[in-house]
Design an enzyme around this catalytic site. Sequence first.
Site, PDB file in Angstrom:
ATOM      1  N   GLY A  51      11.907  11.369  26.847  1.00 22.34           N
ATOM      2  CA  GLY A  51      11.363  12.468  27.639  1.00 22.34           C
ATOM      3  C   GLY A  51      12.504  13.442  27.902  1.00 22.34           C
ATOM      4  CB  ALA A  52      12.743  17.094  27.378  1.00 22.97           C
ATOM      5  NE  ARG A  93      14.642  11.193  20.480  1.00 24.89           N
ATOM      6  CZ  ARG A  93      13.437  11.096  21.043  1.00 24.89           C
ATOM      7  NH1 ARG A  93      13.315  10.771  22.318  1.00 24.89           N
ATOM      8  NH2 ARG A  93      12.353  11.343  20.338  1.00 24.89           N
ATOM      9  CG  ASP A 241      10.449  17.020  23.726  1.00 19.39           C
ATOM     10  OD1 ASP A 241       9.225  16.849  23.704  1.00 19.39           O
ATOM     11  OD2 ASP A 241      11.256  16.139  24.076  1.00 19.39           O
ATOM     12  CE  LYS A 252       6.824  12.038  20.831  1.00 19.85           C
ATOM     13  NZ  LYS A 252       7.958  11.715  19.916  1.00 19.85           N
TER      14      LYS A 252
HETATM   15  O1  MRU Z   1       9.945  11.091  21.713  1.00 17.61           O
HETATM   16  P1  MRU Z   1       9.771  11.237  23.190  1.00 17.61           P
HETATM   17  O2  MRU Z   1       8.981  10.124  23.800  1.00 17.61           O
HETATM   18  O3  MRU Z   1      11.089  11.464  23.895  1.00 17.61           O
HETATM   19  O4  MRU Z   1       8.921  12.571  23.359  1.00 17.61           O
HETATM   20  C1  MRU Z   1       8.684  13.039  24.660  1.00 17.61           C
HETATM   21  C2  MRU Z   1       7.738  14.165  24.727  1.00 17.61           C
HETATM   22  O5  MRU Z   1       7.319  14.713  23.744  1.00 17.61           O
HETATM   23  C3  MRU Z   1       7.407  14.665  26.110  1.00 17.61           C
HETATM   24  O6  MRU Z   1       6.114  15.225  26.119  1.00 17.61           O
HETATM   25  C4  MRU Z   1       8.403  15.752  26.516  1.00 17.61           C
HETATM   26  O7  MRU Z   1       9.719  15.287  26.402  1.00 17.61           O
HETATM   27  C5  MRU Z   1       8.168  16.237  27.896  1.00 17.61           C
HETATM   28  S1  MRU Z   1       8.809  15.126  29.097  1.00 17.61           S
HETATM   29  C6  MRU Z   1       8.556  15.755  30.633  1.00 17.61           C
END
Ligand code: MRU
Length: 358
Positions: A51-52, A93, A241, A252
């Site tokens: 999550g970002a 990442r 993100d 995502k």
């Molecule tokens: O691969 P991830 O689980 O890190 O992807 C996360 C997402 O796509 C979330 O929707 C995004 O980071 C928003 S978190 C508030």
Amino acid sequence: MVHPTLGWSGDAASGHLVLLDQTRLPLEIHELCCRRLEDVVEAICSLSVRGAPAIGVAAAYGVVVGLQPARSSSREDFLGRLEEVVATLAASRPTAVNLAWALTRLSQVAHADQALDTTDLHDRLLEEARRVQSEDEATCTAIGQAGIEFVPEGGGVLTHCNAGGLATAGSGTALAVLFAAADQGRKFEVYADETRPLLQGARLTTWELLNHGIPTVLICDSMAAWAMQQGRIQAVITGADRIAANGDAANKIGTYALAVLARKHEIPFYIAAPRSTFDFALPSGKDIPIEERGADEITHGFGRQTAPDGVGTWNPAFDVTPADHITALITERGAIAPVTRERIAEALEPNGAGSCRA
Ligand code: MRU
């Protein structure tokens, strides 16, 4: 949140980063202790922390962990090590800009005060990492409040992946909106996409929503179109993100499909995200780097082979939703609508007016 996602235990000299291991949820509550830089990198790459905004906070603490061996070295060696640590974390990442944002912030602090010796400087970096965490917590609360008006009373809200407390240092972004609306007494139901291939929706989002007492329906990603056609969905709310200066938003994989479907069914599509997720250096979404992950996530989901040996795969972890498919961006400074470069700059850039809403 039932359990804090992440935090720092101890002092700067000998403390460590503690994470709730998200790969084990919802079946196990397991804490991971990251005492070495490699532990932090592994936690980010393996999605133990994800999550970002949460990645940004973890990276900030990662800088502190990574500089522990250099705490008593010369200033030159300390800053040299800082560069290595930052480069290592930055490579973990590529898509969530919060990671680079947090690293830049810590680097700036390290270079700001030439008079501090390296032990004091290291203490100062822990303070700054803690500040990144506490600011994110407050930001989530503000996003939640800003989004309440978009939650349809008596309706269904579709969300994708996990943009909740687990993905941030606070109550989340998209889920912060839902938590705030529920706390205000609004009645609604949430449809959570399972979110292939790593099931963040099924494992994490449903867990958070149920813990909050919000009626939750889990669906496979492929059911979203039919759920909309059947009148079950009145709004879509996801996180992001990285958002380019023109409002194109990476999130995502599968989010773009939802935005296209929402437009077809005339359903509003919202993205909730903090200012730290905006990348003003990128004019549009076509320049957002998209992480591609390993084939095994598709062919051997959760340890069981589900495809024949030798099949080709492609596993982009994110996609980009064009700004013109987004009804509003919900930020800690209010909602931005329509989603245009000018509105975004006005609301969020340092010299902008600082408030929004059409
Ligand atoms: O691969 P991830 O689980 O890190 O992807 C996360 C997402 O796509 C979330 O929707 C995004 O980071 C928003 S978190 C508030």
